[in-house]
Design an enzyme around this catalytic site. Structure first.
Site, PDB file in Angstrom:
ATOM      1  N   ASP A  72       0.822  -1.211   0.000  1.00 53.54           N
ATOM      2  CA  ASP A  72       0.000   0.000   0.000  1.00 53.54           C
ATOM      3  C   ASP A  72       0.854   1.258   0.000  1.00 53.54           C
ATOM      4  O   ASP A  72       2.070   1.211   0.140  1.00 53.54           O
ATOM      5  CB  ASP A  72      -0.948  -0.008   1.210  1.00 53.54           C
ATOM      6  CG  ASP A  72      -0.285  -0.540   2.479  1.00 53.54           C
ATOM      7  OD1 ASP A  72       0.926  -0.324   2.653  1.00 53.54           O
ATOM      8  OD2 ASP A  72      -0.977  -1.178   3.293  1.00 53.54           O
ATOM      9  N   ASP A 141      -8.223  -3.793  14.234  1.00 53.84           N
ATOM     10  CA  ASP A 141      -9.569  -4.163  13.801  1.00 53.84           C
ATOM     11  C   ASP A 141      -9.558  -5.287  12.768  1.00 53.84           C
ATOM     12  O   ASP A 141     -10.571  -5.569  12.131  1.00 53.84           O
ATOM     13  CB  ASP A 141     -10.310  -2.947  13.237  1.00 53.84           C
ATOM     14  CG  ASP A 141      -9.585  -2.305  12.050  1.00 53.84           C
ATOM     15  OD1 ASP A 141      -8.540  -2.846  11.625  1.00 53.84           O
ATOM     16  OD2 ASP A 141     -10.063  -1.265  11.557  1.00 53.84           O
ATOM     17  N   HIS A 143      -7.739  -5.445   9.940  1.00 52.42           N
ATOM     18  CA  HIS A 143      -7.476  -5.120   8.532  1.00 52.42           C
ATOM     19  C   HIS A 143      -6.091  -5.599   8.110  1.00 52.42           C
ATOM     20  O   HIS A 143      -5.153  -5.606   8.909  1.00 52.42           O
ATOM     21  CB  HIS A 143      -7.657  -3.619   8.257  1.00 52.42           C
ATOM     22  CG  HIS A 143      -6.572  -2.734   8.793  1.00 52.42           C
ATOM     23  ND1 HIS A 143      -6.730  -1.991   9.941  1.00 52.42           N
ATOM     24  CD2 HIS A 143      -5.326  -2.448   8.331  1.00 52.42           C
ATOM     25  CE1 HIS A 143      -5.630  -1.284  10.159  1.00 52.42           C
ATOM     26  NE2 HIS A 143      -4.757  -1.555   9.202  1.00 52.42           N
ATOM     27  N   GLU A 148      -9.860  -2.228   5.059  1.00 52.94           N
ATOM     28  CA  GLU A 148     -10.548  -1.952   6.311  1.00 52.94           C
ATOM     29  C   GLU A 148     -11.763  -2.873   6.475  1.00 52.94           C
ATOM     30  O   GLU A 148     -12.172  -3.551   5.528  1.00 52.94           O
ATOM     31  CB  GLU A 148     -10.986  -0.481   6.339  1.00 52.94           C
ATOM     32  CG  GLU A 148      -9.850   0.526   6.151  1.00 52.94           C
ATOM     33  CD  GLU A 148      -9.026   0.752   7.409  1.00 52.94           C
ATOM     34  OE1 GLU A 148      -8.958  -0.151   8.255  1.00 52.94           O
ATOM     35  OE2 GLU A 148      -8.447   1.848   7.541  1.00 52.94           O
TER      36      GLU A 148
END
Length: 266
Positions: A72, A141, A143, A148
């Site tokens: 990314d 979380d 990801h 996400e």
């Protein structure tokens, strides 16, 4: 899925680096047949990059015939910015090993046509056949990369809006000012990751414990994108002791017994 239960973050980094080196050396890459490696950024892989650099300097591995694709990159952050993933990768890894510049592939978060940039990234990955090993981390979380919660499990490289929680977590790299953290990023998709021959995720710290539990003991669920690895034929989770605190005792015991021989020598 394999779970490699270790004690410290340093052990996780060393195990992951050793696994990468073993994979590269067993592959015996050449200029015409390179080993293709997917790479992450952030705090989690730092011990792995340090160990890889040390192993390279010790003559245990060469990256001359390795091609890399990063997961990314922030959108709108100049690549010269110290917190761009371009800068991160060169500072912590690329500048210290023998990888040719033309073998390095990073998403351009300042491309004039973002959609075209993402399509071309996918096309370049396909031009090599597949990524042989994709290394990554996981967010609190669940990801992976910047996929996400609620990301499609079939998604490809694209632009994503970062959640507030992700931006808060990453603000530690931006003087703890969440307003400095970009709101958007380019990221490989969940489907892109699942296409890799092998995926290795490192999990560090008690704040990642719920994500690890979801990945190992939960159901496949787009709200925990890490759970997609249950669908992968060769997925490895390498974790430190604090990250296992939400796992059942019998789960941890099971994997400790399975991997007893593979965690020696750290």
């Amino acid at each position: 899925m394999r779970l490699i239960p270790l004690t410290t973050a340093e052990q996780v980094g060393k195990w992951a680096a050793r696994h990468i080196v073993n994979r590269i050396n067993a592959f015996k890459p050449t200029a015409d047949r390179p080993f293709v490696l997917g790479l992450p950024t952030g705090g989690t892989p730092m011990t792995t990059y340090k160990a890889l650099v040390e192993m390279h300097k010790a003559g245990q591995v060469s990256f001359k015939h390795v091609v890399t694709f990063n997961m990314d990159e922030y959108v709108g952050l100049p690549k010269e910015h110290p917190e761009s993933y371009y800068s991160f990768m060169h500072r912590n890894f690329f500048d210290h090993v023998d990888i040719p510049a033309e073998n390095i592939n990073l998403l351009n978060g300042n491309a004039p046509d973002i959609d075209a940039e993402c399509r071309q990234y996918e096309e370049k990955i396909r031009s090599y056949g597949k990524i042989h090993l994709f290394m990554g981390g996981v967010g609190n979380d669940g990801h992976i990369a910047f996929n996400e919660p609620a990301s499609s499990l079939a998604s490809r490289t694209r632009i994503k809006t970062l959640t507030h929680d992700t931006r808060v977590a990453n603000s530690r790299f931006f003087d703890n000012d969440v307003n400095q953290v970009p709101k958007y990023a380019l990221t490989v998709g969940v489907g892109t990751l699942l296409d890799a021959e092998e995926v290795m995720i490192m999990v560090l710290g008690s704040q990642k414990a719920l994500a690890l539990q979801a990945a190992v003991e939960g159901c496949v669920n787009h709200m925990w994108t890490i759970s997609c690895l249950q669908l992968h034929p060769k997925a490895i989770m390498v974790c430190d002791e604090p990250s296992t605190m939400e796992l059942k005792v019998k789960t941890l015991r099971y994997f400790n017994e399975l991997e007893a021989e593979n965690i020696k020598g750290l």
